[in-house]
Design a protein around this motif. Structure first.
Motif, PDB file in Angstrom:
ATOM      1  N   GLU A  45      -1.571 -10.557   7.276  1.00  0.00           N
ATOM      2  CA  GLU A  45      -2.992 -10.746   7.533  1.00  0.00           C
ATOM      3  C   GLU A  45      -3.647  -9.392   7.794  1.00  0.00           C
ATOM      4  O   GLU A  45      -3.083  -8.523   8.447  1.00  0.00           O
ATOM      5  CB  GLU A  45      -3.167 -11.663   8.754  1.00  0.00           C
ATOM      6  N   ASN A  46      -4.813  -9.193   7.248  1.00  0.00           N
ATOM      7  CA  ASN A  46      -5.598  -7.960   7.408  1.00  0.00           C
ATOM      8  C   ASN A  46      -5.023  -6.769   6.645  1.00  0.00           C
ATOM      9  O   ASN A  46      -5.518  -5.643   6.804  1.00  0.00           O
ATOM     10  CB  ASN A  46      -5.739  -7.570   8.889  1.00  0.00           C
ATOM     11  N   ALA A  47      -3.998  -6.985   5.822  1.00  0.00           N
ATOM     12  CA  ALA A  47      -3.361  -5.861   5.122  1.00  0.00           C
ATOM     13  C   ALA A  47      -4.305  -5.162   4.159  1.00  0.00           C
ATOM     14  O   ALA A  47      -4.126  -3.980   3.859  1.00  0.00           O
ATOM     15  CB  ALA A  47      -2.124  -6.346   4.376  1.00  0.00           C
ATOM     16  N   HIS A  48      -5.303  -5.882   3.680  1.00  0.00           N
ATOM     17  CA  HIS A  48      -6.160  -5.327   2.627  1.00  0.00           C
ATOM     18  C   HIS A  48      -7.542  -4.925   3.146  1.00  0.00           C
ATOM     19  O   HIS A  48      -8.434  -4.626   2.356  1.00  0.00           O
ATOM     20  CB  HIS A  48      -6.267  -6.334   1.492  1.00  0.00           C
ATOM     21  N   GLN A  49      -7.688  -4.893   4.454  1.00  0.00           N
ATOM     22  CA  GLN A  49      -8.951  -4.472   5.040  1.00  0.00           C
ATOM     23  C   GLN A  49      -8.938  -2.967   5.328  1.00  0.00           C
ATOM     24  O   GLN A  49      -7.916  -2.302   5.176  1.00  0.00           O
ATOM     25  CB  GLN A  49      -9.195  -5.249   6.343  1.00  0.00           C
ATOM     26  N   TYR A  50     -10.098  -2.449   5.744  1.00  0.00           N
ATOM     27  CA  TYR A  50     -10.122  -1.070   6.218  1.00  0.00           C
ATOM     28  C   TYR A  50      -9.135  -0.910   7.370  1.00  0.00           C
ATOM     29  O   TYR A  50      -8.962  -1.821   8.181  1.00  0.00           O
ATOM     30  CB  TYR A  50     -11.516  -0.699   6.730  1.00  0.00           C
ATOM     31  N   GLN A  51      -8.540   0.264   7.434  1.00  0.00           N
ATOM     32  CA  GLN A  51      -7.570   0.542   8.485  1.00  0.00           C
ATOM     33  C   GLN A  51      -8.114   1.610   9.439  1.00  0.00           C
ATOM     34  O   GLN A  51      -9.097   2.298   9.139  1.00  0.00           O
ATOM     35  CB  GLN A  51      -6.253   1.010   7.865  1.00  0.00           C
TER      36      GLN A  51
ATOM     37  N   GLY B 263      -9.476   5.230   6.190  1.00  0.00           N
ATOM     38  CA  GLY B 263      -8.153   4.813   6.620  1.00  0.00           C
ATOM     39  C   GLY B 263      -7.175   4.654   5.475  1.00  0.00           C
ATOM     40  O   GLY B 263      -7.553   4.396   4.332  1.00  0.00           O
ATOM     41  N   MET B 264      -5.909   4.836   5.801  1.00  0.00           N
ATOM     42  CA  MET B 264      -4.830   4.737   4.809  1.00  0.00           C
ATOM     43  C   MET B 264      -4.458   3.275   4.561  1.00  0.00           C
ATOM     44  O   MET B 264      -4.406   2.476   5.497  1.00  0.00           O
ATOM     45  CB  MET B 264      -3.605   5.503   5.344  1.00  0.00           C
ATOM     46  N   PHE B 265      -4.189   2.926   3.303  1.00  0.00           N
ATOM     47  CA  PHE B 265      -3.818   1.557   2.944  1.00  0.00           C
ATOM     48  C   PHE B 265      -2.647   1.076   3.808  1.00  0.00           C
ATOM     49  O   PHE B 265      -1.656   1.789   3.990  1.00  0.00           O
ATOM     50  CB  PHE B 265      -3.465   1.495   1.466  1.00  0.00           C
ATOM     51  N   TYR B 266      -2.766  -0.116   4.319  1.00  0.00           N
ATOM     52  CA  TYR B 266      -1.791  -0.658   5.277  1.00  0.00           C
ATOM     53  C   TYR B 266      -0.378  -0.672   4.697  1.00  0.00           C
ATOM     54  O   TYR B 266       0.589  -0.305   5.377  1.00  0.00           O
ATOM     55  CB  TYR B 266      -2.218  -2.071   5.677  1.00  0.00           C
ATOM     56  N   GLY B 267      -0.226  -1.104   3.455  1.00  0.00           N
ATOM     57  CA  GLY B 267       1.100  -1.184   2.851  1.00  0.00           C
ATOM     58  C   GLY B 267       1.787   0.172   2.790  1.00  0.00           C
ATOM     59  O   GLY B 267       2.997   0.282   3.030  1.00  0.00           O
TER      60      GLY B 267
END
Length: 381
Positions: A60-66, A269-273
């Motif tokens: 969840e939230n992996a594809h949002q702004y970080q 922000g850096m991509f969560y993945g």
């Protein structure tokens, strides 16, 4: 008529950006190019890194702004990495800032600390981006010599003869790029003392510590270094993640906060993945470094053979991802020498001149080519 900014008048397109177009054109024409010029690892990250990214995609939230500062677990992993490998304790909340590759850190640091007209000490030879970024922000490059006769280390007597009143930043990088000179804690101690004496921000660019190096070091190991120094590091070479763009800057909280002010206005922000993959990479044990170095060691042996076949004298003390070699006597231009090899033998090697005037008479080979390709390069001669 639309005109470009004046700052572009004093910078050129990055060498590899333009030269690789030429190399790609030759490949498109059917030439069997072997690219030994650029330090882009051809090996994969570990399976644990790839698995971590895949799993992260479903969170969840992996594809949002970080967060601009990265997730807390990433900063903690960076702190743990420095504690484990360098014996350096860093506060993950205030003394570490993840970056989208350490190259962007050079720009962020320069924007955070340099005013127009400030001077910057830049190694010659050294990473070309130090100069281009200095010019882009309106500061003034001041080059200091690194020479083979002093094992590619600064001459502090010569540095003390300079007018240092306007110098704000000094760039260093050990293990050194392009030569592979190791540096030492004794050198780092001298650099820190020099920076303190002259109120200079010292920045060590440190992405090569774990490649073919049996004694990884950090500038931050020196007592009192945090008072005047920052260190850049990267996952690009250490963990074969060059295209992922993951790096970090470490140092005292006030300096890190200044860099964050710039960075937070430059990205979202850096991509969560990618952060989760970086966390997995930073948890790698010694077996990872051993397995990578076993491959690079074999490649280095062959690459040294290739250099010697060209009549070059190899800098045997070098560590890191490159082989640095002196051209045979009588060769007047490193660029002409590598162009002849490119067009006659279809092998791309980097001329030392792109790293500064002290690179004339030298060439650099990257260890990012499989053994069979290096052997093929040898056979072409």
């Amino acid at each position: 008529m639309i005109t470009t900014a004046k700052r572009l008048d004093i910078v050129e397109e990055y060498y590899f950006s333009s030269k690789l177009r030429e190399v790609r054109q030759l490949a498109a024409e059917g030439k069997p190019i072997i690219n030994m010029g650029i330090g882009s690892p051809d090996l994969k990250p570990s399976q644990a890194v790839i698995d971590a990214v895949v799993l992260a995609m479903q969170e969840e939230n992996a594809h949002q702004y970080q967060s601009y500062q990265g997730v807390p677990e990433l900063r903690q992993s960076m702190a743990d990495f420095y504690q484990t490998n360098f014996g350096v304790a860093m506060n993950p909340t205030t003394e570490i800032l993840p970056l989208m590759g350490s190259k962007e850190g050079i720009m962020h640091i320069s924007l955070a600390f340099l005013n127009e007209g400030d001077q910057v000490l830049i190694p010659n030879p050294g990473y070309p981006t130090y100069t281009s970024v200095t010019n882009l922000v309106g500061a003034v490059p001041v080059y200091y010599d690194l020479k083979e006769s002093t094992n590619w280390e600064p001459d502090f007597d010569a540095l003390e003869q300079l007018d240092l009143s306007k110098v704000k930043i000094m760039w260093v990088g050990y293990p050194h790029m392009p030569t592979g000179a190791r540096g030492s804690l004794a050198l780092f101690e001298k650099l820190v003392a020099f920076a303190k004496k002259h109120s200079i921000l010292l920045v060590n660019d440190n992405p090569y510590s774990f490649v073919l190096n049996d004694n990884p070091m950090s500038l931050l190991q020196v007592e009192g270094a945090k008072e005047v120094a920052l260190e850049l590091n990267s996952l690009s070479k250490t963990f074969n993640m060059a295209g992922w763009r993951v790096g970090m800057v470490l140092g005292n909280a006030a300096c890190i906060d200044a860099v964050l002010k710039v960075k937070s206005n430059m990205d979202s922000g850096m991509f969560y993945g990618i952060q989760k993959g970086a966390i997995a990479a930073l948890k790698s044990d010694a077996s990872w470094f051993e397995s990578m170095n076993a491959i690079y060691r074999k490649r280095r042996v062959l690459t040294e053979q290739l250099a010697e076949k060209l009549g070059c004298e190899v800098y045997k003390e070098g560590v890191g991802l490159f082989v640095w070699a002196k051209l045979p006597a009588g060769i007047s231009s490193a660029e002409a020498f590598i162009d002849q090899i490119l067009y006659e033998k279809h092998i791309f090697i980097t001329p030392g001149t792109i790293f500064g005037s002290n690179g004339e008479g030298y060439i650099r080979f990257a260890l990012c080519v499989k053994e069979e390709k290096v052997q093929e390069a040898i056979d072409r001669f």
